[in-house]
Scaffold this motif. Sequence first.
Motif, short mmCIF file in Angstrom:
data_model
loop_
_atom_site.label_atom_id
_atom_site.label_comp_id
_atom_site.label_asym_id
_atom_site.label_seq_id
_atom_site.Cartn_x
_atom_site.Cartn_y
_atom_site.Cartn_z
N SER A 1 42.57 42.27 28.78
CA SER A 1 41.59 41.22 29.08
C SER A 1 40.31 41.32 28.27
O SER A 1 39.30 40.74 28.65
CB SER A 1 41.28 41.22 30.58
OG SER A 1 40.78 42.47 30.99
N ASP B 1 37.33 34.75 42.11
CA ASP B 1 36.36 34.71 41.02
C ASP B 1 35.02 35.34 41.41
O ASP B 1 34.22 35.67 40.53
CB ASP B 1 36.12 33.26 40.57
CG ASP B 1 37.32 32.68 39.86
OD1 ASP B 1 37.92 33.40 39.03
OD2 ASP B 1 37.66 31.52 40.11
N TRP C 1 41.02 31.32 28.55
CA TRP C 1 41.70 32.53 28.11
C TRP C 1 43.19 32.46 28.47
O TRP C 1 44.06 32.78 27.64
CB TRP C 1 41.02 33.73 28.76
CG TRP C 1 41.67 35.04 28.51
CD1 TRP C 1 41.59 35.80 27.37
CD2 TRP C 1 42.46 35.79 29.43
NE1 TRP C 1 42.31 36.96 27.53
CE2 TRP C 1 42.86 36.98 28.78
CE3 TRP C 1 42.89 35.56 30.73
CZ2 TRP C 1 43.65 37.94 29.40
CZ3 TRP C 1 43.67 36.51 31.35
CH2 TRP C 1 44.04 37.69 30.69
N HIS D 1 35.92 30.55 36.45
CA HIS D 1 37.29 30.03 36.42
C HIS D 1 37.56 29.30 35.11
O HIS D 1 38.64 29.48 34.52
CB HIS D 1 37.54 29.10 37.61
CG HIS D 1 38.88 28.44 37.53
ND1 HIS D 1 40.05 29.13 37.73
CD2 HIS D 1 39.22 27.16 37.23
CE1 HIS D 1 41.07 28.30 37.56
NE2 HIS D 1 40.60 27.11 37.26
N TRP E 1 38.19 31.82 32.46
CA TRP E 1 39.51 32.41 32.68
C TRP E 1 40.60 31.42 32.24
O TRP E 1 41.58 31.81 31.58
CB TRP E 1 39.69 32.79 34.15
CG TRP E 1 41.09 33.22 34.46
CD1 TRP E 1 41.60 34.47 34.35
CD2 TRP E 1 42.17 32.38 34.88
NE1 TRP E 1 42.93 34.46 34.68
CE2 TRP E 1 43.30 33.19 35.01
CE3 TRP E 1 42.27 31.02 35.17
CZ2 TRP E 1 44.54 32.70 35.41
CZ3 TRP E 1 43.51 30.51 35.55
CH2 TRP E 1 44.63 31.35 35.68
N TYR F 1 33.29 36.05 29.31
CA TYR F 1 32.33 36.31 30.39
C TYR F 1 30.97 36.70 29.81
O TYR F 1 29.92 36.33 30.36
CB TYR F 1 32.84 37.40 31.33
CG TYR F 1 34.02 37.01 32.18
CD1 TYR F 1 34.38 35.68 32.39
CD2 TYR F 1 34.80 37.98 32.78
CE1 TYR F 1 35.46 35.34 33.19
CE2 TYR F 1 35.89 37.65 33.59
CZ TYR F 1 36.21 36.33 33.79
OH TYR F 1 37.28 36.00 34.57
N TYR G 1 33.65 38.62 39.80
CA TYR G 1 33.29 38.41 38.40
C TYR G 1 31.95 37.70 38.30
O TYR G 1 31.13 38.03 37.44
CB TYR G 1 34.40 37.66 37.68
CG TYR G 1 35.69 38.45 37.69
CD1 TYR G 1 35.95 39.38 36.70
CD2 TYR G 1 36.60 38.31 38.73
CE1 TYR G 1 37.10 40.15 36.73
CE2 TYR G 1 37.75 39.07 38.77
CZ TYR G 1 38.00 40.00 37.77
OH TYR G 1 39.13 40.76 37.80
N LEU H 1 38.95 37.97 27.51
CA LEU H 1 38.40 37.32 28.70
C LEU H 1 36.98 37.82 28.95
O LEU H 1 36.07 37.03 29.23
CB LEU H 1 39.29 37.61 29.91
CG LEU H 1 38.80 37.09 31.26
CD1 LEU H 1 38.61 35.58 31.24
CD2 LEU H 1 39.77 37.51 32.35
#
Length: 99
Positions: free
Chosen positions: A25, A80, A55, A49, A52, A32, A83, A28
């Motif tokens: 990840s 979520d 990704w 989201h 994500w 972020y 995160y 990802l």
Amino acid sequence: MNYLRADAGLIRELLPPEARPPSDSDGLFLLYAVLMRAKGEQVTAADVHDAWAAWMESRDESHAALVPFEELSPATQDEDLPYVRAIQAAARTRAAARR
């Protein structure tokens, strides 16, 4: 290590132990990191989201959660939140370091 990778690493470090990011990840977490730099503490679960989903699109375009945030079940939306909190905490950490 560039600044985005450093921010991605900080976000990963700030996740609670029960959060289990997907394997492989790194990309990802770079997304972020961009969210953190663009939205800071104002980042939302819908933002997380969307990152994500962008990704995941290249990994499994048939994934059941590739729908707008509002169409997810409440339980899936809640996934979520760790995160969001980690991104917000990283934004606070970076802001404090600049002072």
